[in-house]
Design an enzyme around this catalytic site. Structure first.
Site, PDB file in Angstrom:
ATOM      1  N   SER A   1       0.621 -17.130  46.994  1.00  0.00           N
ATOM      2  CA  SER A   1      -0.435 -17.769  45.943  1.00  0.00           C
ATOM      3  C   SER A   1      -1.497 -16.754  45.536  1.00  0.00           C
ATOM      4  CB  SER A   1      -0.885 -18.941  46.677  1.00  0.00           C
ATOM      5  OG  SER A   1      -1.768 -18.466  47.745  1.00  0.00           O
TER       6      SER A   1
ATOM      7  N   LYS B   1      -8.050 -17.936  49.404  1.00  0.00           N
ATOM      8  CA  LYS B   1      -8.067 -18.158  48.055  1.00  0.00           C
ATOM      9  C   LYS B   1      -9.469 -17.316  47.309  1.00  0.00           C
ATOM     10  CE  LYS B   1      -4.830 -21.357  47.991  1.00  0.00           C
ATOM     11  NZ  LYS B   1      -3.475 -20.621  47.767  1.00  0.00           N
TER      12      LYS B   1
END
Length: 187
Positions: free
Chosen positions: A40, A81
């Site tokens: 990701s 993230k």
């Protein structure tokens, strides 16, 4: 002679307990290792990169745009993230361009969107803040919006909603393993 040997064992035991106590304090409150799990954050972070999480930096200041953070996504799982939206802002991605409060913002960490530049899914998925869970017009105080760099393959705020500051474990910027990837990352 036996008393001297016993005192030596007592001193070694004390030293070991102090060392374990210090290691516990450092691990709990200052720094911790994390292993990147999945694609990701490509191309910035690779699957299985090992990093150090700075747990104390956000005691002194709030996260800034483009910080790479680790947060509790659930009681069993931490995610890594990038902070995109800050409290009081409206966020949207339109035609692969990030807009903060209607103004375009460059994301230098993302690859150019051309066919031969990358070997991973570079789809960015357009969205606006109103479309994510919670239906907000602006990001409320005490929350941030996070996205993975590999927007086509990332479970982030678009699916799980805004992240509370209480969920954030810390900031990370140092890859220490594998050796050929040792580097500081971030904006």
């Amino acid at each position: 002679m036996a008393k001297k040997k016993k005192n030596e064992w007592v001193e070694w035991t004390k030293a070991l307990l102090v060392a374990l106590g210090l290691a516990f304090i450092v691990r709990m409150f200052l720094f911790a290792p994390i292993i990147v799990d999945g694609p990701s954050m490509l191309p910035t972070l690779h699957d299985r990169d090992q990093m150090i999480v700075n747990k104390f930096s956000y005691y002194f200041h709030d996260p800034e745009r483009f910080d790479i953070v680790v947060f509790h996504a659930s009681s069993q799982k931490d995610f890594i993230k990038r902070v995109i939206g800050l409290p009081g802002e409206h966020v949207a991605v339109i035609d692969d361009v990030l807009y903060i409060d209607g103004d375009p913002v460059e994301e230098n960490f993302l690859p150019e969107n051309d066919s031969d530049a990358n070997t991973f899914d570079s789809v960015r998925n357009d969205f606006s803040l109103e479309e994510i869970p919670g239906n907000y017009e602006v990001i409320p105080e005490g929350h941030v919006l996070v996205l993975g760099d590999n927007r086509g393959n990332s479970t982030d705020s678009r699916m799980i909603g805004l992240i509370s500051m209480d969920q954030i474990v810390g900031k990370t910027s140092l890859i220490y393993w594998p050796f050929d990837r040792i580097q500081f990352v971030g904006e």
